[in-house]
Every structure is written in structure tokens, then in C-alpha cells.
Write an enzyme that holds these catalytic residues in place. Structure first.
Site, PDB file in Angstrom:
ATOM      1  N   SER A 252      88.023  72.061  22.292  1.00 23.15           N
ATOM      2  CA  SER A 252      88.403  72.959  21.432  1.00 23.15           C
ATOM      3  C   SER A 252      87.337  74.135  21.201  1.00 23.15           C
ATOM      4  O   SER A 252      86.107  73.719  21.532  1.00 23.15           O
ATOM      5  CB  SER A 252      88.484  72.152  20.000  1.00 23.15           C
ATOM      6  OG  SER A 252      87.417  72.055  19.225  1.00 23.15           O
ATOM      7  N   LYS A 253      87.785  75.203  20.745  1.00 22.14           N
ATOM      8  CA  LYS A 253      86.969  76.425  20.551  1.00 22.14           C
ATOM      9  C   LYS A 253      85.575  76.055  19.860  1.00 22.14           C
ATOM     10  O   LYS A 253      84.658  76.788  20.115  1.00 22.14           O
ATOM     11  CB  LYS A 253      87.852  77.491  19.792  1.00 22.14           C
ATOM     12  CG  LYS A 253      88.371  78.586  21.011  1.00 22.14           C
ATOM     13  CD  LYS A 253      88.686  79.693  20.296  1.00 22.14           C
ATOM     14  CE  LYS A 253      89.220  80.724  21.435  1.00 22.14           C
ATOM     15  NZ  LYS A 253      90.285  81.620  20.765  1.00 22.14           N
TER      16      LYS A 253
END
Ligand code: GLU
Length: 479
Positions: A252-253
Site C-alpha cells: 500500500s501507498k
């Protein structure tokens, strides 16, 4: 059978690093077998639509060197290749399904569905449509439509028995039909869902192999039932495992970059991103880890695909990037490195700097920081002169630096070879170890513990004046 694969991204504005693997396997499978790879844009989810996204996507795929045979940018016999340009096609096929009684109109309101979902969650049941509109009469349907009631169209699942599916990596997977949701095929705005458009397009575009993420396995029986409803040949499915971060979670970011564009900006090169992505799930026999795209095409076989989750290890990507940089010619590397020399004093010999960086760079974006000391000597601590491995001390460092000044001053033709010759002579004469002399010189010249290039190379690049000045500065520091 001719092999046709497709990459079917949604235009989210960037290319997810995890998707590289999907498009690469599509590409390898097609190219290995003289087949075709198609780009299809799945933009039916308008909420996720980002302006300019298709153009950006094509640019980054191009940069990666994945060339398509058909797609929105090049055309082809099976277009249009953007789903929202195919709405008429989906209308035609949904009508066929309605006629065959394999789909039905559903007039349930958002509120009703929301309440249903909430109740199911409360009862710890899997959310599933309760088939409320499944058996409406023709008359009821017509009246509702006439009254302007909003509707969706749902797939009519069999309510008993099982659906047998095949995945090329896992073999047979059996689903109980009673568990299948009467999923929405056409949304209330008339636009198809992924589940519908994807199957129609894969069939019409004559796709032979579908490579997609493991998260779609639960959709497989619904897809298969659609193919069966139309009496269509079922393509081969290959579900590739998830890519996890080192802690075992989703990429994830928050934990780092997820867009290929970010990696490009940082100075990862396409060859490395492809090579690294391939190894997230594919490994041919043998110990080789560095592959060009051509080599991967040659070696690729579905049989070497794994189903265990792949771990995204950035250190490995760095290493692979460095290895591919090393495989470039010096001239190629120089071109790649040039944009990172913007702040470099233009009197410095750029080619020589490229020559030392070529041997040591892992990520291009780190170049400015690796070479800023050529411009000006950074502030550094005296303690750097102590080489932990050599048991050297500050006093000996000072003595050595003082002794080499006249030697350096005497070098007439200042180049790496001569500097090396004179300094090695000195080392031999004084019966010293290389490190005892070269370490303090390198520190005095760079002010850094780690440098690309050793003392001779750095001295050569700096030139005689700067070299001597910096060594004198070092001696002063050691007083
Ligand atoms: N549009 C889907 C996605 O972006 C494609 C999945 C598939 O390849 O079928 O995940």
C-alpha cells in the site's frame, strides 16, 4: 490455437507496481508462442476514472518496453479497446441473456439493498442478494419500467449443483452454486460491471489466456457460468498470487511507492523493473536471476509460475537495478546518468565520473548525492580518518598525508595511472598497507566514508590543485 492475451487495467491514473507482473506474463506468454497481446481499458467504473489516465498508462507501458499488438493507441481488428466505447455491444449481449432467462431485471432500491446487507453482516452471513426480483412476471417488469423505476440487470445463477472451474496453476476448483450471488451485470446507469464487460470482451476479442490476480478467483464460477450461458468456449485462466510486503500485508501507498512512475522518478530502469517483477512468481530452473526481456521470452513457461504469495523486497529490486546498470555500455550509462549531473560543476570531467558511477550505482536518483563532494568538500568529522579495519590512528593519517604532498606536487602529467604509480611506490617504500595510505587520502578528498571510486580515481577527477588543497585541509583538521 493462436495465443491471445490481454492486459485490462482500469484507468486509475498510474500503473501499480504489482500490475507489471501481470502485463509482463501476458507479454511473455504471447511472445513465447508467436501470439498477440492486447491492451484493453476497463473504464466502466466511472468513480475511479481519472482524466488523462489512458495516455499516461500507455506512456509508462511504452517506457517499460511492453509493446502491444492491439489496443486503443494502435487499433486492431477487435476494437474499440476502451470499454465505455463498447456500450452498444454490451446492450446486445445482455438482451441475449435476458431472452435466455439467464439474467433478470432487479428494481430493488439502494435503501433496501443497504438494509439487507446490514442485516446479513449482523447475522455474520456473507453479503448476498436475496433474489427478491428473480421471479417477477413479465407484466410486473413492464409496469416498473414504464413507471420509470430504476433497475439493474442481474445474472441468474443456478441454485443447486456445482460449477467446476479450472485454473492452469491450481487445477480443478469446485464452487457450490447455492453460494453464488446473483451479481449485477448492468448497473442502473446502463453501464456494465467488470464481471459482464470483461467476459463479453474476452470472448469477442478471442482471448485465449486470461492472466489476472488471485483476488479474482471468487469471480471465476460466475464468469464460467456466463460463458456457458452463451455457449462460448472458455478461455484458460491463470490466477497469479498476490504480492505482499515484507510484513506479509498488502502493498500500500503508506509503506512506500506503489506506482511504476514513482520508481521511474527514483531512477529504477525498465529492464530492472521487468526482471524484478518477473521473479515475483516466476522462476526458471537454474540459478540465473538477471534476465533481459529477450531471455525471459525464451525461457518463459507457465510451468514455472508459482502460486505462493510473492514478497516485494525493495533491496532485491535495488540489487537487480544495479546489475542491469552494469550490463549497459559505458556510453549508454553516461546518457542515463547525464540528467543527474545538473548541479555538477561543469569543469569536471563528466565521462570519468560516469565511469566510476557505472561500477557502483544501484539507483540513478542517488547519483547527485553520491557525487556532490566533487563540487565542494562537505563538512566532515575528524574521526572519519580512523579506518576501523586498519587500526589506523589520527597521528599516522596526518603524517602520511603530509608525506604525500610533495609526491603529488611532483606529478607532471596528472592522470589516474600516474597518481596510482607514485602512490603505490610510496606505499611500497614505506612498507605500509594500501589502506593506511589510500583511506586517509580518500577521506581528505571527499569528506565521506563511502564514495563511488577510490583515491586514485577521485584525485584524477578533482585535478591536481583541488586534490592538494583538500589534502592540506585534511592535515589542518588533524592538527
Ligand atoms: N480491470 C481489472 C483490474 O484492473 C482486470 C482484471 C482482469 O484482468 O480480468 O483488476
Amino acid at each position: 490455437m493462436s495465443i491471445r492475451t490481454r492486459f485490462a487495467p482500469s484507468p486509475t491514473g498510474f500503473l501499480h507496481i504489482g500490475s507489471v507482473r501481470t502485463v509482463l506474463f501476458d507479454y511473455l506468454l504471447a511472445k513465447k508462442n508467436n501470439g498477440k497481446i492486447i491492451l484493453r481499458i476497463e473504464d466502466t467504473d466511472q468513480k475511479r476514472y481519472v482524466k488523462g489516465a489512458v495516455k499516461k498508462l500507455i506512456e509508462i507501458l511504452n517506457w517499460l518496453n511492453i509493446k502491444f499488438d492491439e489496443g486503443p493507441h494502435i487499433g486492431g481488428d477487435y476494437g474499440p479497446y476502451i470499454q465505455t466505447e463498447r456500450l452498444k455491444i454490451y446492450q446486445k449481449y445482455i438482451q441475449k441473456l435476458l431472452d435466455k432467462d439467464k439474467a433478470y431485471y432487479c428494481f430493488c432500491s439502494e435503501e433496501r439493498l443497504k438494509k439487507l446487507r446490514e442485516e446479513q453482516i449482523k447475522k455474520k452471513q456473507a453479503p448476498k442478494y436475496d433474489n427478491h426480483c428473480r421471479n417477477l412476471s413479465k407484466k410486473e417488469i413492464e409496469e416498473n419500467i414504464k413507471a420509470g423505476k430504476k433497475y439493474v440487470i442481474r445474472q441468474k445463477m443456478p441454485q443447486s449443483g456445482e460449477t467446476v472451474c479450472y485454473d492452469e496453476l491450481r487445477g480443478k476448483i469446485i464452487f457450490q452454486n447455492k453460494d453464488l450471488d446473483d451479481q449485477v451485470l448492468i448497473k442502473s446507469n446502463g453501464i456494465p460491471t467488470y464481471q459482464f464487460a470483461n467476459v463479453i470482451d474476452d470472448h469477442l476479442m478471442k482471448i485465449s489466456h486470461i492472466i489476472r490476480g488471485e483476488e479474482w478467483i471468487s469471480s471465476l464460477p460466475k464468469n464460467i457460468l456466463l460463458y456457458q450461458s452463451f455457449n462460448w468456449k472458455i478461455p484458460k485462466f491463470i490466477h497469479i498470487p498476490l504480492t505482499l510486503n515484507k510484513e506479509g500485508g498488502k502493498l500500500s501507498k503508506r509503506q512506500g511507492d506503489v506506482a511504476v512512475e514513482d520508481y521511474k522518478k527514483k531512477g529504477y530502469i525498465p529492464e530492472a523493473i521487468l526482471n524484478f517483477s518477473a521473479l515475483l512468481g516466476w522462476h526458471p530452473k537454474g540459478n540465473q536471476e538477471i534476465f533481459t526481456l529477450e531471455e525471459m521470452i525464451k525461457l518463459f513457461s507457465k510451468k514455472d509460475l508459482n502460486i505462493s504469495p510473492a514478497i516485494f523486497d525493495i533491496q532485491k529490486l535495488r540489487w537487480i537495478n544495479g546489475e542491469h546498470i552494469r550490463r549497459k555500455t559505458l556510453a549508454e550509462f553516461h546518457q542515463l546518468a547525464l540528467p543527474y549531473y545538473k548541479k555538477l560543476d561543469e569543469n569536471l570531467p563528466f565521462e570519468k565520473i560516469s565511469a566510476i558511477l557505472h561500477k557502483r550505482t544501484e539507483v540513478l536518483g542517488e547519483i547527485p548525492e553520491m557525487i556532490d563532494f566533487f563540487n565542494s568538500l562537505p563538512k566532515y568529522k575528524k574521526s572519519l580518518f580512523i579506518n576501523k579495519k586498519m587500526k589506523s590512528d589520527l597521528k599516522s593519517a596526518k603524517r602520511i598525508l603530509s608525506e604525500i604532498i610533495p609526491i603529488l606536487e611532483n606529478i607532471k602529467n596528472w592522470n589516474e595511472e600516474n597518481i596510482k604509480k607514485e602512490l603505490l611506490n610510496f606505499i611500497k617504500k614505506e612498507n605500509l598497507k594500501n589502506g593506511e595510505v589510500l583511506w586517509p587520502i580518500r577521506i581528505a578528498l571527499s569528506g565521506k566514508e563511502f564514495t563511488p571510486g577510490g583515491a586514485f580515481e577521485i584525485a584524477d577527477i578533482l585535478g591536481k590543485d583541488k586534490t592538494i588543497k583538500r589534502i592540506k585541509k585534511g592535515i589542518k583538521k588533524l592538527k
